[in-house]
Write an enzyme that holds these catalytic residues in place. Structure first.
Site, PDB file in Angstrom:
ATOM      1  N   ASN A   1      -5.531  -9.489  -7.875  1.00  0.00           N
ATOM      2  CA  ASN A   1      -5.743 -10.154  -6.598  1.00  0.00           C
ATOM      3  C   ASN A   1      -7.107 -10.818  -6.471  1.00  0.00           C
ATOM      4  O   ASN A   1      -7.298 -11.671  -5.627  1.00  0.00           O
ATOM      5  CB  ASN A   1      -5.543  -9.163  -5.444  1.00  0.00           C
TER       6      ASN A   1
ATOM      7  N   GLN B   1       0.906  -9.586  -6.089  1.00  0.00           N
ATOM      8  CA  GLN B   1       0.403 -10.965  -6.198  1.00  0.00           C
ATOM      9  C   GLN B   1       1.221 -11.797  -7.174  1.00  0.00           C
ATOM     10  O   GLN B   1       1.033 -13.010  -7.259  1.00  0.00           O
ATOM     11  CB  GLN B   1      -1.072 -10.964  -6.645  1.00  0.00           C
TER      12      GLN B   1
ATOM     13  N   THR C   1       0.840  -1.204   0.000  1.00  0.00           N
ATOM     14  CA  THR C   1       0.000   0.000   0.000  1.00  0.00           C
ATOM     15  C   THR C   1       0.873   1.251   0.000  1.00  0.00           C
ATOM     16  O   THR C   1       0.647   2.187  -0.798  1.00  0.00           O
ATOM     17  CB  THR C   1      -0.933  -0.013   1.233  1.00  0.00           C
TER      18      THR C   1
ATOM     19  N   THR D   1      13.097   4.554  10.561  1.00  0.00           N
ATOM     20  CA  THR D   1      14.004   3.417  10.765  1.00  0.00           C
ATOM     21  C   THR D   1      13.430   2.192  10.074  1.00  0.00           C
ATOM     22  O   THR D   1      12.268   1.846  10.280  1.00  0.00           O
ATOM     23  CB  THR D   1      14.163   3.139  12.284  1.00  0.00           C
TER      24      THR D   1
ATOM     25  N   SER E   1       5.323  -6.959  -1.650  1.00  0.00           N
ATOM     26  CA  SER E   1       4.937  -7.006  -0.240  1.00  0.00           C
ATOM     27  C   SER E   1       5.346  -8.346   0.359  1.00  0.00           C
ATOM     28  O   SER E   1       5.282  -9.374  -0.324  1.00  0.00           O
ATOM     29  CB  SER E   1       3.419  -6.845  -0.146  1.00  0.00           C
ATOM     30  N   GLY E   2       5.735  -8.331   1.646  1.00  0.00           N
ATOM     31  CA  GLY E   2       6.219  -9.559   2.278  1.00  0.00           C
ATOM     32  C   GLY E   2       5.151 -10.606   2.541  1.00  0.00           C
ATOM     33  O   GLY E   2       5.348 -11.794   2.278  1.00  0.00           O
ATOM     34  N   HIS E   3       3.983 -10.167   3.016  1.00  0.00           N
ATOM     35  CA  HIS E   3       3.067 -11.158   3.588  1.00  0.00           C
ATOM     36  C   HIS E   3       2.271 -11.960   2.565  1.00  0.00           C
ATOM     37  O   HIS E   3       1.523 -12.860   2.936  1.00  0.00           O
ATOM     38  CB  HIS E   3       2.142 -10.503   4.623  1.00  0.00           C
TER      39      HIS E   3
ATOM     40  N   CYS F   1     -19.118  -5.306   0.811  1.00  0.00           N
ATOM     41  CA  CYS F   1     -20.448  -4.967   1.302  1.00  0.00           C
ATOM     42  C   CYS F   1     -20.398  -3.572   1.919  1.00  0.00           C
ATOM     43  O   CYS F   1     -19.600  -3.313   2.801  1.00  0.00           O
ATOM     44  CB  CYS F   1     -20.827  -5.986   2.355  1.00  0.00           C
TER      45      CYS F   1
HETATM   46  N1  PMP Z   1      -1.719  -4.700  -4.222  1.00  0.00           N
HETATM   47  C1  PMP Z   1      -2.295  -5.880  -4.405  1.00  0.00           C
HETATM   48  C2  PMP Z   1      -2.488  -6.404  -5.792  1.00  0.00           C
HETATM   49  C3  PMP Z   1      -2.737  -6.616  -3.303  1.00  0.00           C
HETATM   50  O1  PMP Z   1      -3.321  -7.801  -3.485  1.00  0.00           O
HETATM   51  C4  PMP Z   1      -2.556  -6.079  -2.004  1.00  0.00           C
HETATM   52  C5  PMP Z   1      -3.051  -6.826  -0.785  1.00  0.00           C
HETATM   53  N2  PMP Z   1      -4.364  -7.291  -0.869  1.00  0.00           N
HETATM   54  C6  PMP Z   1      -1.944  -4.835  -1.881  1.00  0.00           C
HETATM   55  C7  PMP Z   1      -1.535  -4.166  -3.002  1.00  0.00           C
HETATM   56  C8  PMP Z   1      -1.698  -4.213  -0.525  1.00  0.00           C
HETATM   57  O2  PMP Z   1      -0.732  -4.964   0.167  1.00  0.00           O
HETATM   58  P1  PMP Z   1      -0.298  -4.611   1.650  1.00  0.00           P
HETATM   59  O3  PMP Z   1      -1.168  -5.441   2.530  1.00  0.00           O
HETATM   60  O4  PMP Z   1       1.147  -5.047   1.726  1.00  0.00           O
HETATM   61  O5  PMP Z   1      -0.470  -3.174   1.837  1.00  0.00           O
END
Ligand code: PMP
Length: 395
Positions: free
Chosen positions: A152, A180, A72, A238, A200-202, A326
């Site tokens: 996504n 993704q 984000t 940091t 993104s890491g997660h 929703c």
């Molecule tokens: N871009 C895409 C295509 C995503 O799928 C997501 C997470 N759903 C994000 C951005 C945002 O990722 P983050 O949770 O790291 O902010």
């Protein structure tokens, strides 16, 4: 209860390999990477290694990788930072697509409120951006183009190289949100002509709260976070060192295992879809048939309310997500499902299933069995009729 997590596009668990790499940076190696003493230097060396791993994963140089808090933030920074750098130029036009993540779409809306003209490219029913449409909209005022690598919600993978090259030929900056796509799509930013890339890491078995933005060395951008001199003076704050180490390791593993993971996921995904189609009538698969993320299944169930389906699956321990958001009591179809022109009835019956690498055929058989029962039950209560929901392949 047998719990099955099928929402890997929302987030993934941190793998042991990643966790083990991160652990020392919570406890023993805790220096501030900006400190000049040995504690700081140790932490900074870890950031250098992580930067190298991320750069290798996407074919960039290590000094083109900037750590952020999330995809984000990376997406906000890419758009706002370039817009601000060029604020005194005549270039006030940005092109994106209708199926971007909200962190792109909402930032574009904000820029619209500041006087920018934004073109939201439509997509076809598979979710693909048309190169002809892109070309048609590029003009002398175009400052930058941002089109995601893979979606996504429906998993469609864009023709990224063709898009990037079309944009580059016009001398316009190209950014892609590859959140993704990492670990599923081979990306080489130099070969493809990508100027900026978000990750993104997660989403790739790394930690939450860490992201990165690749910015090619020749791209001009302003910071959006002001304060310290971190990240070559471009992103104050940091750096989350354990997070960065985890992101580096997660990128390394995602690329190392891309072929084996994709093959397995694709096999399981196709088994899943075939099983649903064989056992449940009036179902539509969304997204491109082949050019789709290997773990991604977006299904629209006719005469079914997706929120209810999701909640009833949850009661059985099965986690999926709903393809429409929703708001204020009425279910408004997501921008993605609207853009692929899914009917409101089908959009309202759409769930997203994103499978993990560890899924087995037994898991899938179990989930489809539960789906079949729940869908039957929901249909028996639905006010919609077969004639009102259009054509299906699997009737
Ligand atoms: N871009 C895409 C295509 C995503 O799928 C997501 C997470 N759903 C994000 C951005 C945002 O990722 P983050 O949770 O790291 O902010």
């Amino acid at each position: 209860m047998n719990r099955i997590y099928l929402d890997n596009a929302a987030t993934t668990f941190v793998s042991n390999e990643v966790l083990n790499e991160m652990l020392p940076y919570f406890t023993n190696i805790y220096g501030n990477p900006s400190s000049p003493h040995s504690f700081g230097r140790e932490a900074n060396a870890a950031l250098d290694t992580a930067r190298e791993k991320i750069a290798t994963a996407i074919g960039a140089k290590p000094n083109e990788i900037y750590f952020t808090s999330s995809a984000t933030e990376s997406n906000n920074w890419a758009l706002l930072g370039v817009a601000e750098y060029y604020q005194n130029s005549d270039k006030k036009h940005i092109i994106t697509s209708q199926i971007e993540h909200p962190s792109i779409l909402e930032t574009c809306k904000y820029l619209e409120s500041k006087g920018y003209k934004i073109t939201y490219l439509p997509v076809d029913s598979d979710g693909l951006v048309s190169i002809a449409e892109l070309l048609h909209n590029l003009n002398n005022d175009t400052l930058m183009v941002s089109v995601m690598a893979a979606n996504n919600e429906i998993g469609t993978i864009q023709n990224l190289k063709a898009i990037a090259q079309t944009v580059k030929e016009r001398g316009v900056i190209f950014h892609t949100d590859a959140t993704q796509a990492i670990g599923a799509v081979n990306i080489n930013v130099k070969e493809m002509g990508i100027d900026m890339l978000t990750l993104s890491g997660h989403k790739i078995n790394g930690p939450k709260g860490i992201g990165a933005l690749y910015i090619a060395n020749n791209i001009n951008i302003n910071p959006i976070l002001h304060g310290g001199h971190q990240e070559r003076e471009l992103r104050a704050g940091t750096v989350n060192v354990p997070g960065a180490v985890g992101l580096g390791k997660a990128c390394e593993i995602a690329c190392r295992d891309i072929i084996i993971n994709s093959q397995k996921l694709r096999r399981m995904r196709d088994y899943f879809v075939d099983k649903v189609m064989e056992n449940i009538p009036y179902v539509k698969l969304n997204g491109h048939k082949f050019q789709r993320l290997p773990n991604s299944i977006s299904l629209s169930f006719g005469m079914v309310e997706a929120e209810a389906l999701m909640m009833m699956l949850d009661l059985e321990g099965i986690a999926v997500s709903v393809g429409s958001s929703c708001s204020t009591g009425s279910v408004e179809p997501s921008n993605v499902l609207k853009a692929i022109k899914l009917s409101p009835e089908l959009a309202a019956g759409t769930i997203r299933i994103t499978i993990p690498k560890s899924i087995t055929k037994e898991d899938i058989d179990y989930v489809v069995e539960k789906l079949e029962v729940i869908v039957k039950k929901l249909r028996s209560m639905s006010p919609l009729t077969k004639s009102s929901i259009g054509e299906f392949d699997n009737v």
